[in-house]
Design a protein around this motif. Sequence first.
Motif, PDB file in Angstrom:
ATOM      1  N   ASP A  58     -13.765   5.574  21.593  1.00 38.94           N
ATOM      2  CA  ASP A  58     -12.731   6.335  22.303  1.00 38.94           C
ATOM      3  C   ASP A  58     -11.628   5.411  22.803  1.00 38.94           C
ATOM      4  N   LEU A  59     -12.014   4.257  23.329  1.00 46.52           N
ATOM      5  CA  LEU A  59     -11.030   3.300  23.829  1.00 46.52           C
ATOM      6  C   LEU A  59     -10.142   2.793  22.700  1.00 46.52           C
ATOM      7  N   ILE A  60     -10.735   2.504  21.564  1.00 49.61           N
ATOM      8  CA  ILE A  60      -9.947   2.047  20.411  1.00 49.61           C
ATOM      9  C   ILE A  60      -8.978   3.142  19.976  1.00 49.61           C
ATOM     10  N   SER A  61      -9.430   4.388  20.014  1.00 47.55           N
ATOM     11  CA  SER A  61      -8.561   5.515  19.659  1.00 47.55           C
ATOM     12  C   SER A  61      -7.376   5.607  20.609  1.00 47.55           C
ATOM     13  N   VAL A  62      -7.628   5.458  21.908  1.00 45.08           N
ATOM     14  CA  VAL A  62      -6.542   5.506  22.903  1.00 45.08           C
ATOM     15  C   VAL A  62      -5.573   4.353  22.674  1.00 45.08           C
ATOM     16  N   ASN A  80      -3.093   4.770  19.702  1.00 48.64           N
ATOM     17  CA  ASN A  80      -2.005   5.749  19.744  1.00 48.64           C
ATOM     18  C   ASN A  80      -0.669   5.065  19.997  1.00 48.64           C
ATOM     19  N   LYS A  81       0.308   5.520  19.270  1.00 49.07           N
ATOM     20  CA  LYS A  81       1.646   4.942  19.354  1.00 49.07           C
ATOM     21  C   LYS A  81       2.136   4.926  20.799  1.00 49.07           C
ATOM     22  N   TYR A  82       2.675   3.817  21.213  1.00 51.54           N
ATOM     23  CA  TYR A  82       3.278   3.558  22.524  1.00 51.54           C
ATOM     24  C   TYR A  82       2.289   3.151  23.612  1.00 51.54           C
ATOM     25  N   GLU A 111      -2.932  10.232  29.069  1.00 56.16           N
ATOM     26  CA  GLU A 111      -4.027   9.725  28.234  1.00 56.16           C
ATOM     27  C   GLU A 111      -4.553   8.387  28.760  1.00 56.16           C
ATOM     28  N   LEU A 112      -3.650   7.503  29.158  1.00 54.45           N
ATOM     29  CA  LEU A 112      -4.047   6.199  29.690  1.00 54.45           C
ATOM     30  C   LEU A 112      -4.725   6.325  31.053  1.00 54.45           C
ATOM     31  N   GLU A 113      -4.288   7.290  31.860  1.00 50.46           N
ATOM     32  CA  GLU A 113      -4.963   7.546  33.142  1.00 50.46           C
ATOM     33  C   GLU A 113      -6.389   8.041  32.905  1.00 50.46           C
TER      34      GLU A 113
END
Length: 113
Positions: free
Chosen positions: A5-9, A12-14, A48-50
């Motif tokens: 999940d962390l790798i997926s986050v 993500n672009k930006y 998403e980052l939060e």
Amino acid sequence: MVGDDLISVLGNKYNTDILTAADEPMSAQELSDELDVPIATCYRRISELEEADLLELHDRPLSEEHRRVKVYRRQVDGIEVDFRDGITIEVEERSAVKNRLDDVWRNLSSGEN
């Protein structure tokens, strides 16, 4: 957060750009302007980052227009991913010293004692 999940986050672009820029507290508008990211996308990426506990709401100072503005700061200083024996992820959290210095600076700049 689970490794995949962390790798997926992070993929993500930006998102990595936002984390890099948010070493110092910044508003969504400041991040959008600095990184040339559409504001709606910036808000989605911040959320998403939060959720991944990589970014936090740092403060809500008053703007020059006397409105509360949310400013965000990253909660990590580094993330190391190793693929040699499966996926191993090490997250280096922001140091307590940096957090305290930020709090002192915020209090000084807002006129609090």
